[in-house]
Design a protein around this motif. Structure first.
Motif, PDB file in Angstrom:
ATOM      1  N   GLN A  91      23.868  91.632  41.370  1.00 45.55           N
ATOM      2  CA  GLN A  91      24.143  91.059  42.681  1.00 45.55           C
ATOM      3  C   GLN A  91      23.267  91.647  43.783  1.00 45.55           C
ATOM      4  N   HIS A 145      28.683  94.885  34.184  1.00 47.54           N
ATOM      5  CA  HIS A 145      29.250  94.086  35.271  1.00 47.54           C
ATOM      6  C   HIS A 145      28.725  92.654  35.139  1.00 47.54           C
ATOM      7  N   ASN A 205      33.470  95.549  33.674  1.00 44.65           N
ATOM      8  CA  ASN A 205      34.064  94.965  34.868  1.00 44.65           C
ATOM      9  C   ASN A 205      34.725  93.632  34.553  1.00 44.65           C
ATOM     10  N   GLU A 206      36.005  93.560  34.831  1.00 38.90           N
ATOM     11  CA  GLU A 206      36.756  92.304  34.725  1.00 38.90           C
ATOM     12  C   GLU A 206      36.455  91.516  33.450  1.00 38.90           C
ATOM     13  N   GLU A 233      38.105  97.382  43.452  1.00 44.25           N
ATOM     14  CA  GLU A 233      37.567  96.311  44.296  1.00 44.25           C
ATOM     15  C   GLU A 233      38.698  95.649  45.072  1.00 44.25           C
ATOM     16  N   TRP A 250      35.016  95.995  48.244  1.00 45.47           N
ATOM     17  CA  TRP A 250      33.951  95.128  47.763  1.00 45.47           C
ATOM     18  C   TRP A 250      33.512  94.251  48.907  1.00 45.47           C
ATOM     19  N   GLU A 283      26.749  86.182  45.077  1.00 46.16           N
ATOM     20  CA  GLU A 283      28.132  85.980  44.644  1.00 46.16           C
ATOM     21  C   GLU A 283      28.166  84.973  43.473  1.00 46.16           C
ATOM     22  N   TRP A 284      27.438  85.277  42.410  1.00 48.40           N
ATOM     23  CA  TRP A 284      27.469  84.517  41.162  1.00 48.40           C
ATOM     24  C   TRP A 284      27.244  83.027  41.407  1.00 48.40           C
TER      25      TRP A 284
HETATM   26  C1  BGC Z   1      33.582  90.797  40.894  1.00 44.07           C
HETATM   27  C2  BGC Z   1      32.437  90.861  41.866  1.00 44.07           C
HETATM   28  C3  BGC Z   1      32.535  89.710  42.849  1.00 44.07           C
HETATM   29  C4  BGC Z   1      33.828  89.869  43.622  1.00 44.07           C
HETATM   30  C5  BGC Z   1      34.049  88.867  44.748  1.00 44.07           C
HETATM   31  C6  BGC Z   1      34.895  90.381  41.506  1.00 44.07           C
HETATM   32  O1  BGC Z   1      35.455  89.429  40.689  1.00 44.07           O
HETATM   33  O2  BGC Z   1      33.693  91.984  40.177  1.00 44.07           O
HETATM   34  O3  BGC Z   1      31.253  90.852  41.138  1.00 44.07           O
HETATM   35  O4  BGC Z   1      31.430  89.625  43.679  1.00 44.07           O
HETATM   36  O5  BGC Z   1      34.897  89.773  42.731  1.00 44.07           O
HETATM   37  O6  BGC Z   1      34.298  87.585  44.273  1.00 44.07           O
END
Ligand code: BGC
Length: 392
Positions: free
Chosen positions: A19, A113, A157-158, A306, A344, A351-352
Motif C-alpha cells: 500500500q 499483508h 494480516n486478516e 488496526e 490505520w 486502498e486495494w
Molecule cells: C487492511 C488494510 C486496509 C484497511 C482499511 C484492513 O482490512 O488490513 O490493508 O487498508 O483495512 O480498509
C-alpha cells in the motif's frame, strides 16, 4: 470520561508494504490490478514511494509522538522466486528496522499483508497446501535475518479477508467465487499462521507474536441469531480459535456487519451514517465489541492492530477515533487485557480495489510528488499517544 492508558500500553500507527512502497510488481496484487475486468479502480504504481522514503515516514511517526510503527515486509521482494532469497531485500528491511530504533520507535512487523509472490500464486496460492511450508520457510529466513530488531510480530494480516474476498466475493486475487476453494484457503491460512507462529518464536529476538483478524460488531434481527453465529464462526472464530495460547490476538475493526434472516450480509441500515469512501456504516462501537469477542473466543491478550476511517473530513476522523478509544477505555476499566492501540493508517495509501480515493491517513500524500502533509488528526492523536491519556 478520561482514559489513562496503563503503563506499557502501546500507541502506534500502521501501514503495509504494497500500500505504500511502490513498484511491487512481483506479487499477485500487482497482477490483479493490471488484469482486465477486475474490480480494481486503479493500479498501485509508485504508491507512496515509501520504499525510498521510509526514513521520512519513521521520522513523522516519531515527531507525532507514537511509540510504535507497524509495517509489513514484502514476501515477493525477499523471495522473488521459489527458494531464491534476496539478501539485498533482507538488508533493506534491516535498515528500515534500524531506522525505527534510531528514532525510538518500536517496529511491529507483519510477515504477510495480503500479497503473495507471483510464483506462489501461479501454483495455486492459498488454495494449495504447499503454501504452508513455503510461507513457513519465508518466515524462518526473514526472522533469522531480522528477528533481533523486531518488537512485535504479526504472522498474517486478516486471513479471513484474504479468503473471503479472494475466494467468495472475487474482489481480491484470485478473484473467485468457489466455496470449496474458500474452505481450502481458509484451512491453509490458519495452518500457515500456526506454522509461522512456531517458526518466528523459535528464531532470534524475543518479542510477542500473534495473528491479526478482521472483526466487526455483528447484528441481526430477531430470528437471525443462528445465521449470525454461523457467519461469525466461519469468518472470525475459526481464526480466533487458532490464537489460543499465542502471545496476542490482533483486533482490527472498522464497521458493523448486519446479517439478514437468510444468513447473508445486509446493506447498511437506512439512517445510519455511512463512510462514503468504503460504503459501510460509520460504526466506531465496532472496536469495543470486537475486543470483547476476541477475548471471549481466543483468551489471548489483545492488541488493537488496526482501527481507523477513510474520510476526507479530518474532524470526522477525530470523532471516530475518540469514540473507538472510549470503547477501549471501557474494556481497560473492566480489567480486560488490551495492550495497545494502532491507528490505520500513517499515510493516505493504496486502498486495494478501491485505489487511492479512500483516505485513511493521518498524513496526506501528494500523488505526483509524494510530498507528505500531516493532517490535524496527526498532531491530535500524537498528543494523546504522548500523554498516554484521552481527555473528554
Ligand atoms: C487492511 C488494510 C486496509 C484497511 C482499511 C484492513 O482490512 O488490513 O490493508 O487498508 O483495512 O480498509
Amino acid at each position: 470520561m478520561t482514559i489513562t492508558f496503563p503503563e506499557g500500553f502501546d500507541r502506534g500507527v500502521a501501514s503495509a508494504a504494497h500500500q505504500i512502497e511502490g513498484g511491487n510488481w512481483n506479487n499477485d496484487w500487482w497482477a490483479w490490478e493490471h488484469a482486465p475486468g477486475t474490480a480494481c479502480v486503479e493500479v498501485s504504481g509508485d504508491a507512496c514511494d515509501s520504499l525510498n522514503r521510509y526514513a521520512e515516514d519513521i521520522a513523522l511517526v516519531r515527531d507525532f509522538g507514537f511509540d510504535s510503527y507497524r509495517f509489513s515486509i514484502e514476501w515477493s521482494r525477499i523471495e522473488p522466486e521459489d527458494g531464491e532469497f534476496s539478501r539485498a531485500a533482507l538488508d533493506y528491511y534491516r535498515r528500515v528496522l534500524a531506522a525505527c530504533h534510531e528514532n525510538g520507535i518500536a517496529p511491529a512487523v507483519t510477515f504477510h499483508h495480503f500479497t503473495t509472490p507471483r510464483w506462489m500464486a501461479a501454483r495455486g496460492g492459498w488454495a494449495e497446501p504447499e503454501i504452508v511450508d513455503r510461507f513457513g520457510r519465508f518466515c524462518e529466513r526473514a526472522v533469522e535475518h531480522l528477528g533481533d530488531l523486531i518488537s512485535l510480530g504479526c504472522t498474517i494480516n486478516e486471513p479471513n479477508v484474504v479468503s473471503l474476498l479472494g475466494y467468495v466475493m472475487g474482489t481480491f486475487p484470485p478473484g473467485l467465487a468457489d466455496f470449496s476453494l474458500y474452505a481450502k484457503a481458509s484451512e491453509h491460512l490458519r495452518d500457515a499462521h500456526v506454522r509461522a507462529y512456531d517458526v518466528i518464536k523459535a528464531g532470534p529476538g524475543d518479542f510477542p507474536v500473534g495473528l491479526t483478524v478482521s472483526m466487526s460488531d455483528w447484528w441481526t434481527p430477531e430470528g437471525g441469531e443462528a445465521g449470525l453465529e454461523r457467519a461469525r464462526a466461519m469468518h472470525e472464530d475459526y481464526y480466533l480459535d487458532a490464537t489460543r495460547g499465542n502471545d496476542f490476538v490482533g483486533v482490527q475493526a472498522y464497521t458493523r456487519t448486519r446479517i439478514g434472516l437468510d444468513g447473508l450480509p445486509m446493506d447498511p441500515e437506512p439512517g445510519t451514517p455511512i463512510v462514503e469512501s468504503m460504503n459501510y456504516e460509520y460504526w466506531p462501537q465496532s472496536l469495543e465489541a470486537s475486543i470483547r469477542h476476541a477475548i471471549d473466543v481466543s483468551g489471548a491478550p489483545v492488541y488493537v492492530t488496526e482501527n481507523g476511517i477513510g474520510t476526507d473530513d479530518d474532524p470526522t476522523r477525530i470523532s471516530y477515533v475518540t469514540e473507538a478509544l472510549q470503547g477501549v477505555g471501557r474494556c481497560l476499566s473492566e480489567g480486560l487485557d488490551v495492550r495497545g492501540y494502532t491507528y490505520w493508517s500513517l499515510l493516505d495509501n493504496f486502498e486495494w480495489a478501491e485505489g487511492y480515493t479512500p483516505r485513511f491517513g493521518l498524513v496526506a500524500v501528494d500523488r505526483e510528488t509524494f510530498v507528505r502533509t500531516p493532517k490535524p488528526s496527526a498532531a491530535w492523536l500524537g498528543a494523546i499517544a504522548k500523554a498516554g491519556r484521552l481527555d473528554p
